[in-house]
Structures are given as C-alpha cells and as structure tokens.
Write a protein that holds these residues in place. Structure first.
Motif, PDB file in Angstrom:
ATOM      1  N   GLN A  54       1.022  -1.336  -0.010  1.00 21.07           N
ATOM      2  CA  GLN A  54      -0.129   0.016  -0.050  1.00 21.07           C
ATOM      3  C   GLN A  54       0.656   0.984  -0.066  1.00 21.07           C
ATOM      4  O   GLN A  54       0.592   2.186  -0.823  1.00 21.07           O
ATOM      5  CB  GLN A  54      -0.986   0.000   1.202  1.00 21.07           C
ATOM      6  CG  GLN A  54      -1.885  -0.852   0.961  1.00 21.07           C
ATOM      7  CD  GLN A  54      -2.926  -1.011   2.222  1.00 21.07           C
ATOM      8  OE1 GLN A  54      -2.637  -0.272   3.424  1.00 21.07           O
ATOM      9  NE2 GLN A  54      -3.992  -1.826   2.501  1.00 21.07           N
ATOM     10  N   ARG A  55       1.842   1.088   0.730  1.00 23.08           N
ATOM     11  CA  ARG A  55       2.774   2.188   0.820  1.00 23.08           C
ATOM     12  C   ARG A  55       3.626   2.591  -0.425  1.00 23.08           C
ATOM     13  O   ARG A  55       3.752   3.806  -0.946  1.00 23.08           O
ATOM     14  CB  ARG A  55       3.566   2.284   2.090  1.00 23.08           C
ATOM     15  CG  ARG A  55       4.798   3.366   2.349  1.00 23.08           C
ATOM     16  CD  ARG A  55       4.004   4.620   2.667  1.00 23.08           C
ATOM     17  NE  ARG A  55       4.776   5.667   3.119  1.00 23.08           N
ATOM     18  CZ  ARG A  55       4.275   7.008   2.744  1.00 23.08           C
ATOM     19  NH1 ARG A  55       3.241   7.438   2.174  1.00 23.08           N
ATOM     20  NH2 ARG A  55       5.333   7.864   2.913  1.00 23.08           N
ATOM     21  N   LEU A  56       3.961   1.562  -1.054  1.00 23.74           N
ATOM     22  CA  LEU A  56       4.496   1.574  -2.246  1.00 23.74           C
ATOM     23  C   LEU A  56       3.580   2.234  -3.256  1.00 23.74           C
ATOM     24  O   LEU A  56       4.193   2.940  -4.311  1.00 23.74           O
ATOM     25  CB  LEU A  56       5.041   0.310  -2.973  1.00 23.74           C
ATOM     26  CG  LEU A  56       6.652  -0.180  -2.270  1.00 23.74           C
ATOM     27  CD1 LEU A  56       6.984  -1.779  -2.783  1.00 23.74           C
ATOM     28  CD2 LEU A  56       7.625   0.585  -2.769  1.00 23.74           C
ATOM     29  N   ARG A  57       2.508   1.857  -3.413  1.00 25.13           N
ATOM     30  CA  ARG A  57       1.471   2.155  -4.439  1.00 25.13           C
ATOM     31  C   ARG A  57       1.312   3.943  -4.198  1.00 25.13           C
ATOM     32  O   ARG A  57       0.957   4.437  -5.252  1.00 25.13           O
ATOM     33  CB  ARG A  57       0.234   1.484  -4.411  1.00 25.13           C
ATOM     34  CG  ARG A  57       0.357  -0.128  -5.048  1.00 25.13           C
ATOM     35  CD  ARG A  57      -0.704  -0.675  -5.138  1.00 25.13           C
ATOM     36  NE  ARG A  57      -0.535  -2.097  -5.609  1.00 25.13           N
ATOM     37  CZ  ARG A  57      -1.330  -3.085  -5.607  1.00 25.13           C
ATOM     38  NH1 ARG A  57      -2.421  -2.889  -4.681  1.00 25.13           N
ATOM     39  NH2 ARG A  57      -1.096  -4.055  -6.024  1.00 25.13           N
ATOM     40  N   GLN A  58       1.379   4.272  -2.918  1.00 23.73           N
ATOM     41  CA  GLN A  58       1.255   5.906  -2.648  1.00 23.73           C
ATOM     42  C   GLN A  58       2.297   6.407  -3.310  1.00 23.73           C
ATOM     43  O   GLN A  58       2.207   7.500  -3.618  1.00 23.73           O
ATOM     44  CB  GLN A  58       1.109   6.009  -1.166  1.00 23.73           C
ATOM     45  CG  GLN A  58      -0.446   5.395  -0.670  1.00 23.73           C
ATOM     46  CD  GLN A  58      -0.423   5.426   1.100  1.00 23.73           C
ATOM     47  OE1 GLN A  58       0.493   5.809   1.622  1.00 23.73           O
ATOM     48  NE2 GLN A  58      -1.607   5.429   1.468  1.00 23.73           N
ATOM     49  N   LEU A  59       3.477   5.869  -2.817  1.00 23.74           N
ATOM     50  CA  LEU A  59       4.789   6.695  -3.283  1.00 23.74           C
ATOM     51  C   LEU A  59       5.172   6.675  -4.680  1.00 23.74           C
ATOM     52  O   LEU A  59       5.573   7.642  -5.325  1.00 23.74           O
ATOM     53  CB  LEU A  59       5.929   6.056  -2.524  1.00 23.74           C
ATOM     54  CG  LEU A  59       5.942   6.058  -0.898  1.00 23.74           C
ATOM     55  CD1 LEU A  59       6.936   5.167  -0.284  1.00 23.74           C
ATOM     56  CD2 LEU A  59       6.117   7.733  -0.487  1.00 23.74           C
ATOM     57  N   ILE A  60       4.634   5.441  -5.554  1.00 23.46           N
ATOM     58  CA  ILE A  60       4.970   5.407  -6.684  1.00 23.46           C
ATOM     59  C   ILE A  60       3.757   5.238  -7.428  1.00 23.46           C
ATOM     60  O   ILE A  60       3.562   3.788  -8.044  1.00 23.46           O
ATOM     61  CB  ILE A  60       6.297   4.449  -7.247  1.00 23.46           C
ATOM     62  CG1 ILE A  60       7.438   4.809  -6.270  1.00 23.46           C
ATOM     63  CG2 ILE A  60       6.692   4.489  -8.454  1.00 23.46           C
ATOM     64  CD1 ILE A  60       8.157   3.612  -6.221  1.00 23.46           C
ATOM     65  N   PRO A  61       2.753   6.018  -7.761  1.00 16.03           N
ATOM     66  CA  PRO A  61       1.423   5.601  -8.331  1.00 16.03           C
ATOM     67  C   PRO A  61       1.693   5.074  -9.537  1.00 16.03           C
ATOM     68  O   PRO A  61       0.597   4.505 -10.240  1.00 16.03           O
ATOM     69  CB  PRO A  61       0.652   6.652  -8.198  1.00 16.03           C
ATOM     70  CG  PRO A  61       1.572   8.077  -8.125  1.00 16.03           C
ATOM     71  CD  PRO A  61       2.916   7.403  -7.454  1.00 16.03           C
ATOM     72  N   ASP A  62       2.485   5.457 -10.460  1.00 17.84           N
ATOM     73  CA  ASP A  62       2.741   5.052 -11.954  1.00 17.84           C
ATOM     74  C   ASP A  62       3.259   3.494 -12.256  1.00 17.84           C
ATOM     75  O   ASP A  62       3.115   3.087 -13.286  1.00 17.84           O
ATOM     76  CB  ASP A  62       3.696   6.013 -12.765  1.00 17.84           C
ATOM     77  CG  ASP A  62       3.152   7.407 -12.667  1.00 17.84           C
ATOM     78  OD1 ASP A  62       1.789   7.563 -12.571  1.00 17.84           O
ATOM     79  OD2 ASP A  62       3.755   8.343 -12.934  1.00 17.84           O
ATOM     80  N   ALA A  63       3.903   3.220 -11.009  1.00 13.78           N
ATOM     81  CA  ALA A  63       4.375   1.635 -11.232  1.00 13.78           C
ATOM     82  C   ALA A  63       3.537   0.726 -10.814  1.00 13.78           C
ATOM     83  O   ALA A  63       2.578   0.787 -10.153  1.00 13.78           O
ATOM     84  CB  ALA A  63       5.487   1.457 -10.271  1.00 13.78           C
ATOM     85  N   SER A  64       3.472  -0.426 -11.407  1.00 11.51           N
ATOM     86  CA  SER A  64       2.614  -1.803 -11.237  1.00 11.51           C
ATOM     87  C   SER A  64       3.392  -2.680 -10.104  1.00 11.51           C
ATOM     88  O   SER A  64       4.397  -3.048 -10.545  1.00 11.51           O
ATOM     89  CB  SER A  64       2.473  -2.304 -12.736  1.00 11.51           C
ATOM     90  OG  SER A  64       1.765  -1.721 -13.268  1.00 11.51           O
ATOM     91  N   PHE A  65       2.516  -2.843  -9.105  1.00 14.83           N
ATOM     92  CA  PHE A  65       3.170  -3.885  -8.216  1.00 14.83           C
ATOM     93  C   PHE A  65       2.390  -5.047  -7.891  1.00 14.83           C
ATOM     94  O   PHE A  65       1.085  -4.784  -8.044  1.00 14.83           O
ATOM     95  CB  PHE A  65       3.472  -3.149  -6.702  1.00 14.83           C
ATOM     96  CG  PHE A  65       4.419  -2.244  -6.743  1.00 14.83           C
ATOM     97  CD1 PHE A  65       6.010  -2.255  -6.727  1.00 14.83           C
ATOM     98  CD2 PHE A  65       4.230  -0.745  -6.969  1.00 14.83           C
ATOM     99  CE1 PHE A  65       6.881  -1.293  -6.728  1.00 14.83           C
ATOM    100  CE2 PHE A  65       5.230   0.143  -6.944  1.00 14.83           C
ATOM    101  CZ  PHE A  65       6.448  -0.148  -6.938  1.00 14.83           C
ATOM    102  N   VAL A  66       2.812  -6.028  -7.399  1.00  7.08           N
ATOM    103  CA  VAL A  66       1.941  -6.955  -7.261  1.00  7.08           C
ATOM    104  C   VAL A  66       2.775  -8.146  -6.037  1.00  7.08           C
ATOM    105  O   VAL A  66       3.771  -8.036  -5.925  1.00  7.08           O
ATOM    106  CB  VAL A  66       1.819  -7.991  -8.428  1.00  7.08           C
ATOM    107  CG1 VAL A  66       2.980  -8.761  -8.917  1.00  7.08           C
ATOM    108  CG2 VAL A  66       0.570  -9.181  -8.273  1.00  7.08           C
TER     109      VAL A  66
END
Length: 78
Positions: A54-66
């Motif tokens: 969740q924190r990574l998605r907030q910090l880097i919204p353009d990247a795709s994480f799974v």
C-alpha cells in the motif's frame, strides 16, 4: 562423556540458510514491460507485505506492483 563430533559444519550452515530463506515467502514484485518482474522485497507475513505494498503504491503511483507467494523458493530447497 563422549560427544558426537561426526557432523558436517557446512551441511548445518546450508540447512540454516535454507530455513531462513523459507521464512520470507511473501514478496512484492514490480511488473516491468515484456512480462518481466523484479522482486522488491520479501516478508514473513502477508499483512506486512500488504502494508508495504500500500505504501509503495502511494509513493510510486505510476508503477505496477503485485503481491506474490513465492513457493518456488521452498521447492528449490527440498
């Protein structure tokens, strides 16, 4: 009292490393073009991994994480 000294230190060390690797089964992967992925971090529990995801998605919204359960690491140890 006699002690059993018939053991292999390298075998015990490799077993300890293998056990340590099995503890971190949850991983966050960043999805890249051409079906590639990069493991960003490994975690022992899913809840820890979810929080970091969740924190990574907030910090880097353009990247795709799974979030993945990395069971191949367990099979490679056996």
């Amino acid at each position: 009292m006699p002690q059993n000294t018939n053991y292999n230190d390298s075998l015990l060390e490799s077993q300890a490393i293998a056990y340590k690797e099995r503890l971190n089964s949850w991983a966050i992967a960043r999805l890249l073009p051409n079906m590639q992925r990069v493991i960003i971090a490994r975690f022992r529990s899913r809840s820890d991994a979810d929080g970091h995801l969740q924190r990574l998605r907030q910090l880097i919204p353009d990247a795709s994480f799974v979030l993945v359960f990395d069971c191949q690491r367990d099979e490679a140890v056996i």
